[in-house]
Design a protein around this motif. Structure first.
Motif, PDB file in Angstrom:
ATOM      1  N   ALA A 162     -87.521  20.494   4.030  1.00  0.00           N
ATOM      2  CA  ALA A 162     -87.183  21.443   5.175  1.00  0.00           C
ATOM      3  C   ALA A 162     -86.701  20.899   6.303  1.00  0.00           C
ATOM      4  O   ALA A 162     -85.694  21.430   6.827  1.00  0.00           O
ATOM      5  N   GLN A 163     -86.958  19.661   6.893  1.00  0.00           N
ATOM      6  CA  GLN A 163     -86.381  19.137   7.890  1.00  0.00           C
ATOM      7  C   GLN A 163     -84.799  18.764   7.792  1.00  0.00           C
ATOM      8  O   GLN A 163     -83.964  19.220   8.675  1.00  0.00           O
TER       9      GLN A 163
ATOM     10  N   THR B  11     -82.783  20.350   5.663  1.00  0.00           N
ATOM     11  CA  THR B  11     -82.180  21.554   5.537  1.00  0.00           C
ATOM     12  C   THR B  11     -81.704  22.175   6.859  1.00  0.00           C
ATOM     13  O   THR B  11     -80.766  22.649   7.143  1.00  0.00           O
ATOM     14  N   LYS B  12     -82.922  21.762   7.811  1.00  0.00           N
ATOM     15  CA  LYS B  12     -82.491  22.343   9.282  1.00  0.00           C
ATOM     16  C   LYS B  12     -81.493  21.674   9.915  1.00  0.00           C
ATOM     17  O   LYS B  12     -80.571  22.110  10.427  1.00  0.00           O
TER      18      LYS B  12
ATOM     19  N   ARG C 147     -79.011  19.922   8.276  1.00  0.00           N
ATOM     20  CA  ARG C 147     -77.872  20.238   7.485  1.00  0.00           C
ATOM     21  C   ARG C 147     -77.060  21.560   8.218  1.00  0.00           C
ATOM     22  O   ARG C 147     -75.888  21.571   8.342  1.00  0.00           O
ATOM     23  N   LYS C 148     -77.893  22.398   8.539  1.00  0.00           N
ATOM     24  CA  LYS C 148     -77.264  23.781   9.048  1.00  0.00           C
ATOM     25  C   LYS C 148     -76.553  23.475  10.251  1.00  0.00           C
ATOM     26  O   LYS C 148     -75.614  24.230  10.599  1.00  0.00           O
TER      27      LYS C 148
ATOM     28  N   LEU D  91     -80.763  17.349  -1.917  1.00  0.00           N
ATOM     29  CA  LEU D  91     -80.209  18.373  -1.443  1.00  0.00           C
ATOM     30  C   LEU D  91     -78.672  18.437  -1.263  1.00  0.00           C
ATOM     31  O   LEU D  91     -77.838  19.459  -1.102  1.00  0.00           O
TER      32      LEU D  91
ATOM     33  N   GLU E 142     -80.759  28.800   3.906  1.00  0.00           N
ATOM     34  CA  GLU E 142     -81.766  28.083   4.399  1.00  0.00           C
ATOM     35  C   GLU E 142     -83.001  28.457   4.247  1.00  0.00           C
ATOM     36  O   GLU E 142     -84.103  27.782   3.723  1.00  0.00           O
TER      37      GLU E 142
ATOM     38  N   GLN F  79     -84.294  27.554   0.878  1.00  0.00           N
ATOM     39  CA  GLN F  79     -84.371  26.252   0.672  1.00  0.00           C
ATOM     40  C   GLN F  79     -85.793  25.781   1.122  1.00  0.00           C
ATOM     41  O   GLN F  79     -86.735  25.106   0.682  1.00  0.00           O
ATOM     42  N   TYR F  80     -86.242  26.613   2.566  1.00  0.00           N
ATOM     43  CA  TYR F  80     -87.657  26.454   2.888  1.00  0.00           C
ATOM     44  C   TYR F  80     -88.750  26.855   1.983  1.00  0.00           C
ATOM     45  O   TYR F  80     -89.802  26.199   1.855  1.00  0.00           O
TER      46      TYR F  80
ATOM     47  N   SER G  27     -89.084  24.184  -0.700  1.00  0.00           N
ATOM     48  CA  SER G  27     -89.449  23.124  -0.359  1.00  0.00           C
ATOM     49  C   SER G  27     -91.188  23.574  -0.135  1.00  0.00           C
ATOM     50  O   SER G  27     -92.067  22.979  -0.795  1.00  0.00           O
TER      51      SER G  27
ATOM     52  N   THR H  61     -81.517  23.943  -3.379  1.00  0.00           N
ATOM     53  CA  THR H  61     -81.873  23.070  -4.552  1.00  0.00           C
ATOM     54  C   THR H  61     -83.150  22.910  -4.777  1.00  0.00           C
ATOM     55  O   THR H  61     -84.104  23.168  -3.776  1.00  0.00           O
TER      56      THR H  61
ATOM     57  N   VAL I 128     -91.488  24.301  10.036  1.00  0.00           N
ATOM     58  CA  VAL I 128     -90.612  23.499  10.133  1.00  0.00           C
ATOM     59  C   VAL I 128     -89.378  24.046  10.333  1.00  0.00           C
ATOM     60  O   VAL I 128     -88.485  23.640  11.476  1.00  0.00           O
TER      61      VAL I 128
END
Lengths: 386, 291
Positions: free
Chosen positions: A213-214, A216-217, A219-220, A245, B3, B6-7, B10, B136, B255
């Motif tokens: 989650a962190q 992904t954030k 990467r955004k 990822l 996003e 993905q969240y 996860s 992913t 998060v």
């Protein structure tokens, strides 16, 4: 523990005295110089304190075998702080009042070091800490020195490498602990100096099982590189999540994972990651003209021969601390003020951790050469040359 | 969108882990009215046994899995036999404190046996991560979700369709009445301990490849599993699953959309809120009146 440690030390002292050989007569004539040691030998920080204690014992034997200092043998008085500041204070008082040591090395971690700094200032006795925290020697206290590198040097090593590769935007992910917070502070504070912009700042708990989650954030925000600041096992999970990822930007780790354990935990996810480390990890890869090569090779050989366990950079802090004290002891006749003055004048002292140049303004004395950048390639360390 | 997905993935992966751990809490609670705070340590023992048997001794995965689960079940039985049953006045608080003590003991034993370092194992299948609309998902996450579903289904079948399962439920509803009717209640309690330890071990084995295993991993996981069980309504298998997944997804959305430094705070605030509105948990309403 304490009484058994005393017995042990007694035996050790007896052994070192008898091992004195040809110099034994001189040693008997002169009073031994007593050096104190406070390390986190047991408890959660034993990975620091245990090699430090072993190294101190080894170096004392080595110096005594060469006849001691100005004919005086060294005597080590070592206590275990268990990483507890209260215990560190008790031991520090004991070293100064009843053991009558002339200098002390340790403690292993920043909280215990900061707890005992005022005692040494008051008693005017030199202390050479083996902990990393910048607050130990900043602001400078006359009697306090330290041998471990400041985080600021590690950040500088990472940022310099980024600058060379034209990186401008970075994301950082730090562990929610004292180590991570200190790293974050330095990363944020130094960024503008190297023309870097931090576009994402995330944190994780030391025991988290997943950081996607962190990431992904982060990467955004499309950073050109990501810095992860933590100690095992968190950064290994980050490495696995980065792989999952499919993040392809360069990943920089901190020196907190500079051990083979990180490669073992992260497996092939660690490939191509970059990190700053003390030279000890890559001693065999250093070019022969590196000033530290000889001392590193000697320390690694001595330590592994004696203790049959792998060497770490932490023992190196104690190695440097004791050799620095030994250098300052020469000609001091055991006078604490003279030892302090001599320590402050140490210049170009080549140790395991780096080259020390103490000045009245700098009681850590290390330069940027205390860190080298390494890359993980095929599960091995590789010196970064570009 | 990418996003968010993905969240969600996860969160579901983490949530499924919490769900299996919650299931262990729930199962033991429904049979014995006891919250076992050593549940997280069973998870840790399962994970570390797998490390030793699979990575260390190179046994085939199914065999390593079975031996680990069986070994941890035996630990569960020993805990019940030696520490729980021998208590002269089995007051609930006394028993809970005994389980806390047991968790400290197990952690210490594991530290001596496996050392202080973390260990890692490879994934069950070497398939690369699945790419779904840019997000992913690890194959191991599917393993976790799949096995969790299978365990819940098996438990449902056990409680509703088998005589032993029904006897265990009867024992939970009224131990004395059940034993008058010929249900061997002591054996049922022992079986419940063995089963909850086994489920805990399975949770540990499943998560071992996605995270790092160490002697101290159990405490935090046990706490999260306990929260998930409370959230779903302790005593209900479906509640445990729902609570676990909800907690996991809330954490990761927290998060993603608020802040990673507030991750646990967000999840626990919502937990407090839900328990305030529904004190017995999401699926717990029926359970309260049962006794």
């Amino acid at each position: 523990m304490r009484s058994s440690a005393r017995v042990f030390l007694g035996v050790l002292a007896a052994l070192t005295l008898t091992a004195g050989g040809p110099f034994a007569s001189a040693a008997r004539a002169a009073e031994p110089y007593k050096i104190g040691g406070i390390f986190s030998v047991t408890g959660p920080n034993s990975f620091l304190g245990d090699p430090e204690k072993k190294t101190m014992e080894m170096v004392v034997e080595e110096i005594n075998a060469q006849g001691g200092i100005d004919g005086h043998p060294l005597e080590a008085v070592i206590y275990d702080s268990e990483g507890d500041p209260t215990k560190a204070v008790l031991h520090a008082n004991k070293l100064l009042s009843s053991d009558n040591v002339i200098a002390v090395m340790g403690p292993s971690i920043t909280p215990t070091s900061l707890a005992i700094v005022p005692i040494f200032e008051q008693n005017k006795t030199p202390l050479v800490s083996c902990a990393a925290g910048i607050k130990i020697t900043d602001p400078v206290k006359p009697f306090v020195f330290k041998t471990a590198q400041n985080d600021i040097l590690a950040v500088a090593a990472i940022y310099k490498h980024m600058q060379k590769h034209g990186i401008k935007k970075i994301g950082i992910i730090t562990v929610a602990s004292a180590y991570g917070e200190s790293g974050k502070e330095q990363l944020v504070g130094q960024a503008s100096k190297y023309g870097l912009e931090i576009v994402a700042k995330e944190s994780f708990d030391a025991k988290d099982t997943d950081m996607t989650a962190q990431l992904t954030k982060i990467r955004k925000e499309q950073p050109e590189a990501i810095v992860c600041w933590g100690t095992n096992p968190g950064p290994a999970v980050v490495a696995k999540n980065v792989q999952q990822l499919g993040i392809t930007v360069p990943i920089y780790q901190s020196h907190g994972v500079a051990s083979p354990k990180f490669i073992e935990l992260a497996g092939d996810a660690a490939e191509n990651m970059l990190l700053p480390t003390g030279k000890i990890l890559v001693a065999d890869l250093l070019p022969d003209d590196d000033p530290q090569k000889a001392v590193l090779t000697k320390y690694i050989k001595d330590f592994t021969d004696k203790y049959k366990m792998p060497v770490s950079g932490f023992g190196g802090y104690a190695y440097d601390a004791l050799h620095l004290i030994a250098t300052a002891l020469k000609g001091s006749n055991g006078d604490r003020q003279k030892i302090r003055d001599a320590l402050e004048k140490v210049n170009g002292f080549v140790g395991v951790t780096g080259t020390f140049n103490f000045t009245p303004e700098d009681h850590n004395g290390l330069g940027e050469d205390a860190f080298v950048m390494v890359r993980i390639k095929n599960g091995k360390w590789e010196l970064v040359k570009d | 969108m990418q996003e968010f997905l993905q969240y969600l993935f996860s969160g579901l992966t983490n949530g499924a882990i919490y769900a299996v751990i919650a299931l262990g809490f729930s199962m033991l609670y429904s049979a014995t009215k006891l919250i076992n705070f050593a549940q997280g340590e069973f998870v840790m023992l399962g994970a570390l046994s797998l490390v030793s048997l699979w990575s260390g001794l190179h046994l085939p995965l199914p065999i390593a899995f079975l031996i680990s689960v069986a070994g941890v079940s035996i630990a569960g039985i020993l805990l019940e036999r030696l520490a729980i049953r021998s208590v002269r006045v089995p007051h609930p608080i006394t028993l809970v404190i005994i389980t806390v003590g047991a968790s400290i003991l197990l952690r210490g034993v594991a530290m001596l046996a496996w050392g202080k370092d973390s260990h890692s194992v490879r994934s069950f299948s070497s398939h690369p991560p699945f790419d779904i609309a840019g997000a992913t998902l690890l194959p191991q996450s599917l393993w976790i979700l799949g096995v969790t579903a299978a365990v819940v289904a098996a438990l449902h079948f056990f409680y509703k369709k088998t005589l032993t399962g029904k006897a265990m439920e009867a024992c939970a509803i009224n131990k004395r009445a059940a034993s008058i009717l010929g249900v061997p209640s002591e054996r049922m309690v022992m079986l419940a301990f063995a089963m909850s330890a086994a489920v805990g071990a399975m949770a540990g084995i499943l998560i071992a490849p996605v995270t790092m295993c160490g002697y101290d991993m159990g405490a935090m996981l046990g706490l999260k599993g306990f929260c998930a069980a409370m959230l779903g309504g302790v005593g209900s298998s479906w509640g445990a699953i729902a609570g676990g997944l909800l907690l996991g997804v809330l954490e990761s959305l927290g998060v993603g959309f608020i802040s990673s430094s507030l991750k646990d705070a967000i999840a626990f605030l919502l937990l407090l809120f839900i328990l305030y509105v529904r004190p017995s948990g999401i699926f717990g309403a029926g359970e309260v009146h049962r006794f």
